[in-house]
Design a protein around this motif. Sequence first.
Motif, PDB file in Angstrom:
ATOM      1  N   LEU A   1       2.325 -20.964 -13.543  1.00 27.33           N
ATOM      2  CA  LEU A   1       2.131 -21.028 -12.095  1.00 27.33           C
ATOM      3  C   LEU A   1       2.950 -19.972 -11.370  1.00 27.33           C
ATOM      4  O   LEU A   1       2.500 -19.418 -10.355  1.00 27.33           O
ATOM      5  N   TYR A   2       4.126 -19.690 -11.875  1.00 28.05           N
ATOM      6  CA  TYR A   2       5.032 -18.710 -11.258  1.00 28.05           C
ATOM      7  C   TYR A   2       5.547 -17.788 -12.369  1.00 28.05           C
ATOM      8  O   TYR A   2       6.667 -17.962 -12.863  1.00 28.05           O
ATOM      9  N   PRO A   3       4.721 -16.829 -12.795  1.00 32.31           N
ATOM     10  CA  PRO A   3       5.088 -15.983 -13.945  1.00 32.31           C
ATOM     11  C   PRO A   3       6.412 -15.256 -13.733  1.00 32.31           C
ATOM     12  O   PRO A   3       6.600 -14.574 -12.716  1.00 32.31           O
ATOM     13  N   PRO A   4       7.334 -15.394 -14.677  1.00 32.98           N
ATOM     14  CA  PRO A   4       8.629 -14.728 -14.543  1.00 32.98           C
ATOM     15  C   PRO A   4       8.598 -13.267 -14.946  1.00 32.98           C
ATOM     16  O   PRO A   4       9.552 -12.539 -14.755  1.00 32.98           O
ATOM     17  N   LEU A   5       7.486 -12.822 -15.552  1.00 31.44           N
ATOM     18  CA  LEU A   5       7.374 -11.442 -15.991  1.00 31.44           C
ATOM     19  C   LEU A   5       6.042 -10.887 -15.524  1.00 31.44           C
ATOM     20  O   LEU A   5       5.055 -11.614 -15.405  1.00 31.44           O
ATOM     21  N   GLN A   6       6.050  -9.625 -15.192  1.00 31.92           N
ATOM     22  CA  GLN A   6       4.837  -8.936 -14.785  1.00 31.92           C
ATOM     23  C   GLN A   6       4.533  -7.848 -15.812  1.00 31.92           C
ATOM     24  O   GLN A   6       5.326  -6.937 -16.001  1.00 31.92           O
TER      25      GLN A   6
END
Length: 588
Positions: free
Chosen positions: A215-220
Amino acid sequence: MGSGCQSTSHQAPIGDTLLNGTDSEQTRASDESVWSHWLADTVNNLDTFNELGQFTLAKNYLESWIDALQTNTNSPTTSFDSLALRALKEFSDNPSVGLLLAGGLVPSNYSESGIKALILGHMHWVLQDCENTVDDLSKFSPIGAADSLAWSRKIWDVLTSWCMYRGQDDQPQHTSSAEDWWELAQLIGSSITPTQQYERFEQWKFGHANHLAALYPPLQIDITEYEKPKRLALLLPQAGSLSSAARAIRNGFLSAHLSVVGRNRSISVELYDTEESDISLLIDQVIADGVDIVVGPLDKDRVRALVRGDTLAVPVVALNRVSETAVSNSSSLQLSMVVEDDVSAIARKLQDMRAERILLFIGQDFWCARASVALKEALSPAIRIADETLLSDLSEITQSVSQVLLVAQSNSRHERLEDLIGEVEFRARRREDIDAIVAFVDYAEFGSVTAALQYHFAGDIPIVVAEPTFRDREQRVEYENGTLFTSIPATLYPNSLIQEVHGSFTDARELFPLYAFGMDAYRVALNIPVLARGDSLFGHTGVFSIRESGVISRQPIWGTVAQHSLVPAPVIQYRSRSQSSSLLSNPQ
């Protein structure tokens, strides 16, 4: 833990200024955000102090806070705040008591629940306990987009440290609440290319749609601008003094290549011999052949000529390290596996152990002398080498150890005493002012040193050695349990590719670090954009990051000797102040 998730709009309170007024009252009452609570900034600041090895500053910081709260009658802090500060302060003196106090905190609202998780996570991180750090943080359920994204990144900061390798373990000791986080870390950490990372992350999100990281990706992972290389050139000598090392590096490189390419033959590797070639002319030829990335050369003279030359049309990953000055070729990177990287880790470990006085033993191999020079440059000013000994003869090591431990002086005092008063009951005493022993020695010298230390009643002093000491040991040693050593991850966390290499090449055991280095050369070549944007890369020989000079630094991991086996280092166990004024970790 990284401090990238701390609030950017709220500074940690200092003195009386932020203990009064409406802002502090709002902070006290707020249940809207964990990160708006002043203790969140306090924990992040402590993380920063710990990262820099500034343990005294961290303790003074906490003491000033406690004094300010006690003397300021207008302080809006709650009993939870005071108990939390007390737990953090106690942890700096006696970690086990601090953890007990932090575990007993009773939050009364959402933000305090988050603060408790942050504090426990901080404590376990200081103790290098990856599993409990992730478990502490993953048990908390953040509310709202801002808190959720920050919390997701906080957990990912832990996983994208050396803890990443804990997720590679065949039998990980992970708790159920953190299991999905570790699964994601294992998938990302074992990916060799950005494209593979992206595909694995998308697949993982599909199967974990309601997970915080989905839901809230820590990595792009942005692969839109990533141009997948199609042709790699590997420049190594096929004859000469470096040929055996080059062959091992080549085999590791091609093993990694085949593990990624599989049925997809979109990437090719072309081999070039450097032994009889002018490096500038050879690279011109390679570029003219249409290669996208050059890996090599290996020998220092050619690397030196390369980095001092003109910037090239394609990136070059040189396989050695030369001086970081006079680098004019901005397209070149320097990847190496040098003992100086192990020494940097040892200097930091001594800081973590709160060591103040150490003994240094230096073996006869050339790398031992190099390491000793590097250590003296890397040590914190707070750490003093009380004595150092060059080991010139194995048969004389017991005497050498006796001298640096001042056992001979103890015997001399005994003799003088008997001359004065006659025969007395006596047991030789060693010096008691040593916090740790660093030994840059080979395996045979290590055995003699540890035996001599036991003989002279110094077996309880922590011993730290570098990776070459236990090279080729196949996980078994005959000597001292409890010794700490730097290690390449491939030794302590062998994956399926490592096992395949061992089964495929007869010299893989003897030259294994070079095989692992070759595998890492392939990974680095395909992840230059990842390193260029400042991210770390997790390799078989360590964690890689790039410096401005184009030098790729390598951070090894830590192992210990337990039951005569080489295993990952356990959680640090600090002695309380009542046991040791220097708060040394005791690996035994």
